[in-house]
Design an enzyme around this catalytic site. Structure first.
Site, short mmCIF file in Angstrom:
data_model
loop_
_atom_site.label_atom_id
_atom_site.label_comp_id
_atom_site.label_asym_id
_atom_site.label_seq_id
_atom_site.Cartn_x
_atom_site.Cartn_y
_atom_site.Cartn_z
N TRP A 195 0.74 -1.24 -0.31
CA TRP A 195 0.25 -0.29 0.06
C TRP A 195 1.35 1.59 -0.08
CZ3 TRP A 195 -4.24 -1.16 -2.04
CH2 TRP A 195 -5.06 -2.54 -1.94
N ASP B 105 -1.28 6.24 6.54
CA ASP B 105 -2.32 5.70 6.31
C ASP B 105 -2.71 4.69 7.24
OD1 ASP B 105 -4.27 3.85 5.17
OD2 ASP B 105 -2.89 3.48 3.25
N LYS C 30 -12.48 -1.52 6.91
CA LYS C 30 -11.26 -2.52 7.43
C LYS C 30 -12.12 -2.05 9.00
CE LYS C 30 -8.85 -2.95 4.06
NZ LYS C 30 -7.64 -2.22 3.56
C1 LIG Z 1 -7.04 -2.08 1.63
C2 LIG Z 1 -6.17 -0.95 2.20
C3 LIG Z 1 -6.45 0.34 1.43
C4 LIG Z 1 -7.19 -0.02 0.30
O1 LIG Z 1 -8.26 0.72 0.28
P1 LIG Z 1 -9.09 0.53 -0.91
O2 LIG Z 1 -10.19 1.43 -0.73
O3 LIG Z 1 -9.56 -0.51 -1.34
O4 LIG Z 1 -8.77 1.69 -1.95
C5 LIG Z 1 -5.22 0.82 1.33
N1 LIG Z 1 -3.95 1.40 2.95
C6 LIG Z 1 -4.08 -0.10 3.63
C7 LIG Z 1 -3.92 0.52 3.96
C8 LIG Z 1 -5.11 -0.86 3.11
O5 LIG Z 1 -5.28 -2.00 4.70
#
Ligand SMILES: *Cc1c(COP(=O)(O)O)cnc(C)c1O
Length: 360
Positions: free
Chosen positions: A101, A171, A195
């Protein structure tokens, strides 16, 4: 009705109380005679829903007044471009690459300016967090970027990097609201909610006000400017209204659990059960350097791909679902977010013990 223990990395488990409440309000939201799905986002009822959701999130995270809370769409991945478009005033940003990511975010930023990878743990399949106490941060860097919890690899920053005074952007998709955070240490905190908070379709961005300006990269679409959404209180256009409503319920559930201090304690207790088992196991092996272990995502392997597949299959038959590791790494991964009860982790460890007895 048989609910399983769902160890998916996302979309992931939601608290059963929240699902029940939403079900009870499905046809008639509190006397409105309609579902939240059918409601105008300009209605009084929805104004209250989004206002309360923001306030409850502010209470939970103790978000200072000089930070805006934005409920946006496009998932976490949309932020990979929105961040450079809005923040790269000098055209330079430093990225710490601790997994897929972070790497995707870095690659996206390369399209907009000079993105620099200042540290990486790719040399050991992202199984650790690099030392970030004295990185070669660019004097012109507009921000330093991290993925705080690495969903795929199961690592977590236990100390934030020394950004040498530069704005930290994080993030937090897979560790959102799992423990208390000091918001003042960040310029931007963001995460997709699927998540650890709510249904897919909402991304929450917590951003310091001075970072929200007109001065964005040329060509930045109106919808991708933080200012557009900040000025409109996340109601510039139709927001992901039902998702925000569920997020609000989860915030209230978290408050009822005792807030983020209590969640941290609970999450540590849960993770310890699994890590203690892995440390003693003769069959299963955790793949992450001990001091960098995530409380949320726990990858492990047997070292034999066929046995891994057998484990995943038999676990599913026992009501323990989605334990297959990410397609890029294989093995297993148990995601044990806020809504995973301790009984779920105990059931997993019991099953692993039984499987070990039969297959060692
Ligand atoms: C799942 C995830 C993403 C991507 O998320 P989307 O909403 O599908 O774009 C980005 N960063 C992390 C840390 C993730 O776990």
């Amino acid at each position: 009705m048989a609910r399983v223990y769902n160890f998916s990395a996302g979309p992931a488990m939601l608290p059963e109380e929240v699902l029940r409440e939403a079900a009870a309000e499905m046809l008639d939201y509190r006397g409105c005679g309609m579902s939240v799905m059918e409601m105008s986002h300009r209605s009084k009822a929805f104004e209250t829903i989004i206002g309360d959701a923001e306030q409850d999130l502010r209470d939970l995270m103790q978000i200072p007044d000089n930070y805006k809370v934005l409920f946006l769409q496009g998932g976490a991945s949309q932020q990979f471009s929105m961040i450079p478009m809005n923040l790269m005033k000098n055209g330079v940003a430093d990225y710490i690459i601790t997994g897929q990511w972070a790497k995707k975010a870095y690659q996206e930023a390369c399209m907009y300016g000079k993105a620099r990878a200042v540290a990486s743990s790719e040399d050991q399949t992202f199984s650790y967090i690099p030392d970030c106490s004295d990185l070669p941060i660019d004097a012109d860097a507009d921000y330093v970027y991290i993925c705080e919890n690495n969903t795929i690899y199961g690592t977590k920053f236990k100390t934030l990097p020394n950004t040498k005074g530069k704005t930290l952007v994080a993030d937090v998709s897979s560790c959102f609201l799992s423990e208390p955070v000091d918001v003042t240490k960040y310029g931007v905190i963001y995460g997709g909610v699927q998540k650890n908070i709510g249904p897919a379709g909402v991304v929450i961005v917590i951003i310091r006000e001075d970072l929200i300006t007109q001065d964005v990269l040329p060509g930045t679409p109106t919808m991708l400017r933080y200012k557009t959404h900040a000025d409109a209180g996340s109601l510039y256009n139709t927001p992901p209204a039902y998702g925000i409503y569920i997020c609000g319920k989860v915030f209230r559930w978290l408050k009822a659990q005792g807030g983020l201090e209590a969640m941290k304690e609970y999450n540590e207790k849960k993770a310890k059960i699994l890590y203690d088992f892995l440390d003693k196991s003769k069959l299963f092996l955790g793949t992450v350097r001990r001091q960098d272990r995530s409380l949320m995502n726990v990858p492990f392997v047997t070292g034999n791909a066929q046995l891994d597949a057998k484990f995943v299959k038999e676990a599913k038959e026992a009501g323990l679902e989605n334990l297959k590791g990410h397609r890029s790494v294989g093995g297993m991964r148990a995601s044990i977010y806020n809504a995973m009860p301790i009984a779920g982790v105990e059931a997993l460890v019991d099953f692993m013990g039984k499987f070990e007895g039969e297959n060692l």
